[in-house]
Design a protein around this motif. Structure first.
Motif: not given
Length: 67
Positions: A8-12, A15-19, A23-24, A30-33
């Motif tokens: 929830q902290k991350l969603f709140d 951030m701009n598009r670059k950030e 994150h994405l 991380t998922i692939v690793g």
């Protein structure tokens, strides 16, 4: 519960598009690793592959030897 608070902290967070793309990308890596690590650990104890010494596929070009 701590995971939900962090998410929830991350969603709140504003951030701009670059950030957002950073994150994405980090989440994707991380998922692939993690999945690659699990895959290699699960296949670590499996039987070794058999080596073909004669027949189709035994040479570097895939053909059999002429006798």
């Amino acid at each position: 519960m701590a995971n939900n608070k962090n998410l929830q902290k991350l969603f709140d967070k504003e951030m701009n598009r670059k950030e957002f793309l950073a994150h994405l990308g980090a989440a994707g890596l991380t998922i692939v690793g993690v999945s690659g690590l699990l895959k290699s650990l699960l296949n670590y104890s499996s039987k070794p592959r058999q080596h073909v010494s004669d027949g189709y596929g035994s040479s570097s070009y895939g053909g059999g030897r002429k006798r």
